[in-house]
Design an enzyme around this catalytic site. Structure first.
Site, short mmCIF file in Angstrom:
data_model
loop_
_atom_site.label_atom_id
_atom_site.label_comp_id
_atom_site.label_asym_id
_atom_site.label_seq_id
_atom_site.Cartn_x
_atom_site.Cartn_y
_atom_site.Cartn_z
N ASN A 134 0.83 -1.20 0.00
CA ASN A 134 0.00 0.00 0.00
C ASN A 134 0.86 1.24 0.00
OD1 ASN A 134 -0.51 1.93 2.51
ND2 ASN A 134 0.16 -0.07 3.32
N PHE B 268 -1.77 8.17 4.23
CA PHE B 268 -2.57 8.77 5.32
C PHE B 268 -3.84 9.45 4.81
CE2 PHE B 268 1.20 9.59 8.50
CZ PHE B 268 1.27 8.23 8.74
N SER C 211 5.40 5.30 8.70
CA SER C 211 4.77 5.04 7.41
C SER C 211 5.74 5.42 6.31
CB SER C 211 3.49 5.86 7.25
OG SER C 211 3.12 5.84 5.88
N ASN D 194 4.89 6.11 3.36
CA ASN D 194 4.14 6.77 2.29
C ASN D 194 3.93 8.27 2.47
OD1 ASN D 194 3.83 4.26 0.95
ND2 ASN D 194 2.29 3.71 2.48
N THR D 195 4.53 8.84 3.52
CA THR D 195 4.57 10.29 3.67
C THR D 195 6.05 10.64 3.60
OG1 THR D 195 2.57 10.35 5.02
CG2 THR D 195 4.07 12.23 5.22
N LYS E 6 5.35 3.69 17.16
CA LYS E 6 5.37 2.63 16.14
C LYS E 6 6.53 2.85 15.19
CE LYS E 6 2.55 0.18 12.79
NZ LYS E 6 1.18 0.01 12.26
N ASN F 61 5.89 -1.43 11.37
CA ASN F 61 5.07 -0.98 10.25
C ASN F 61 5.43 -1.82 9.00
OD1 ASN F 61 3.37 0.74 8.66
ND2 ASN F 61 3.76 2.36 10.16
C1 LIG Z 1 -3.73 -0.95 3.51
C2 LIG Z 1 -2.90 -0.71 4.72
C3 LIG Z 1 -2.96 0.53 5.33
C4 LIG Z 1 -2.20 0.77 6.47
N1 LIG Z 1 -2.31 1.99 7.09
C5 LIG Z 1 -1.62 2.20 8.25
C6 LIG Z 1 -1.78 3.42 8.94
O1 LIG Z 1 -2.55 4.30 8.56
N2 LIG Z 1 -1.05 3.59 10.07
C7 LIG Z 1 -0.20 2.64 10.56
O2 LIG Z 1 0.42 2.83 11.62
N3 LIG Z 1 -0.06 1.46 9.92
C8 LIG Z 1 -0.75 1.23 8.78
N4 LIG Z 1 -0.61 0.03 8.13
C9 LIG Z 1 0.36 -0.97 8.66
C10 LIG Z 1 -0.29 -2.00 9.56
O3 LIG Z 1 -0.85 -1.42 10.70
C11 LIG Z 1 0.75 -3.06 9.99
O4 LIG Z 1 1.77 -2.44 10.73
C12 LIG Z 1 1.38 -3.76 8.79
O5 LIG Z 1 0.44 -3.96 7.77
C13 LIG Z 1 1.99 -5.12 9.17
O6 LIG Z 1 1.01 -6.01 9.66
P1 LIG Z 1 0.32 -7.14 8.73
O7 LIG Z 1 1.42 -7.88 8.06
O8 LIG Z 1 -0.46 -7.97 9.69
O9 LIG Z 1 -0.55 -6.42 7.78
C14 LIG Z 1 -1.36 -0.24 7.00
C15 LIG Z 1 -1.31 -1.49 6.36
C16 LIG Z 1 -2.06 -1.73 5.23
C17 LIG Z 1 -1.98 -3.08 4.58
#
Ligand SMILES: Cc1cc2nc3c(=O)[nH]c(=O)nc-3n(C[C@H](O)[C@H](O)[C@H](O)COP(=O)(O)O)c2cc1C
Length: 348
Positions: free
Chosen positions: A109, A113, A171, A173-174, A211, A240
């Site tokens: 992704n 934000f 993140s 992405n910022t 985080k 993350n």
């Molecule tokens: C579509 C998507 C959007 C995410 N948005 C955020 C976010 O806004 N803030 C954040 O701290 N982590 C965000 N994450 C990261 C997740 O909280 C997590 O740290 C990461 O996906 C690893 O866990 P997983 O393998 O179980 O998905 C996002 C992950 C995905 C897949």
């Protein structure tokens, strides 16, 4: 087996972000119960002053705008983290920005934000009693002139409606956000955030977690661990999404953004171990990244996590996953003679 294996091909036929919006819409149709479904008592864990009925949480990014946290708690999660929420609403990056890598059980992704802002979420979080623990993940607006200021604003705005707060500086992405993990920038940020927290009324001083990214060098890990201890943070969330690319098969593998899901598991587990070592167990750790079974959750707990979170596995396994994981985790604890989750933390 739930219905999800039958519905999954239909969900996967949709563009990923559309499927996500539909999932949120479908969850909104479910009733919100005042009480959470009960979890086996051996899974309860008290951490940073909060009583978690079980250690498996919904990671942020799924319910960015705090629209369905009540329904998510109803799926069996021990806690839900909403966000990331920025002070002002923002649109995020251009679409498409969310990709399923089905062959790899992964997601990439670059949402950036996208969210309706803290005021809108605050209203929803303040409306009525909650069935369980809801944390609020805060970030900075992309065009912010002073990012530390955005975090301080987030603390002040969201502390009154949060059971805990997460400072998200990881993140990918910022642009430039992860630079806040560098020693001096982090100390500056934590000074500002701590002062904002002290300004809150006593009743609105939730625990504060930080985080971090999985893409860190050993010296970064030491610096972050030291800062977390020095500033008295209540927990570290590891980790993350990653900008690294382990071998992947899916056609979307070269998309820009953060990778999550199964291919992140080994890296996130290693980082958790690194932070356990660097902090010597003096600060609670929350393990995230590639967790998709009770066994994975157990492994993360043995490696030092008091709590775990997941997101991507839900895409592949559906909502019944949480209950299955709780049962499996309980079996692992019993098999190894642990009376509780707390007894198993860091015992690997
Ligand atoms: C579509 C998507 C959007 C995410 N948005 C955020 C976010 O806004 N803030 C954040 O701290 N982590 C965000 N994450 C990261 C997740 O909280 C997590 O740290 C990461 O996906 C690893 O866990 P997983 O393998 O179980 O998905 C996002 C992950 C995905 C897949």
């Amino acid at each position: 087996m739930g219905l999800y294996p039958l519905i999954r091909p239909l969900v996967f036929a949709l563009e990923a972000e559309r499927a996500h919006r539909l999932t949120i819409a479908a969850l909104k149709l479910r009733p919100v119960h005042r009480q959470q479904p009960s979890s086996p008592s051996s899974l309860a864990i008290k951490d940073t002053g909060l009583d978690f009925p079980n250690p498996i949480g919904l990671a942020p990014g799924f319910d960015k705008d705090a629209e369905v946290f009540g329904q998510a708690l109803g799926l069996g999660f021990g806690f839900v983290e909403v966000g990331t929420l920025t002070p002002r609403p923002q649109a995020g990056n251009l679409k498409p920005r969310l990709f399923r890598l089905a062959e790899d059980r992964a997601v990439i992704n670059r949402m950036g934000f996208n969210n309706q802002g803290q005021a809108a979420a605050r209203g929803r979080l303040a409306a009525g009693p909650r069935a369980g623990i809801v944390g609020v993940n805060i970030g900075a607006n992309k065009d912010s002139a002073n990012r530390a200021h955005d975090y301080a604003e987030g603390v002040r705005a969201m502390a009154p409606v949060a059971d805990y707060l997460t400072i998200n500086i990881s993140s990918p992405n910022t642009p430039g956000l992860r630079d806040l993990q560098d020693k001096e920038a982090l100390e500056g940020l934590l000074t500002v955030v701590t002062m904002a927290g002290r300004g809150s009324a006593n009743s609105a001083r939730p625990p504060v977690f930080l985080k971090v990214a999985p893409d860190l060098e050993p010296s970064d890990i030491d610096d972050i661990a030291r800062a977390a201890l020095d500033f008295g943070l209540d927990g570290l969330i590891v980790a993350n999404t990653t900008i690294s690319r382990p071998p992947l098969r899916s056609r979307h593998r070269d998309e820009q953004g953060g990778l999550s899901g199964a291919p992140l598991r080994a890296l996130a587990l290693q980082r958790l171990r690194d932070f356990r070592k660097a902090t010597g167990g003096r600060i609670p750790l929350i393990g995230v990244g590639g967790i998709e079974s009770g066994r994975d959750a157990y492994e993360r707990i043995r490696a030092g996590a008091s709590l775990v979170q997941l997101y991507s596995a839900l895409v592949y396994e559906g909502p019944g996953l949480v209950r299955r994981m709780l049962k499996e985790l309980e079996q692992h604890l019993t098999r190894d003679g642990f009376a509780s989750v707390a007894d198993a933390v860091g015992t690997e």
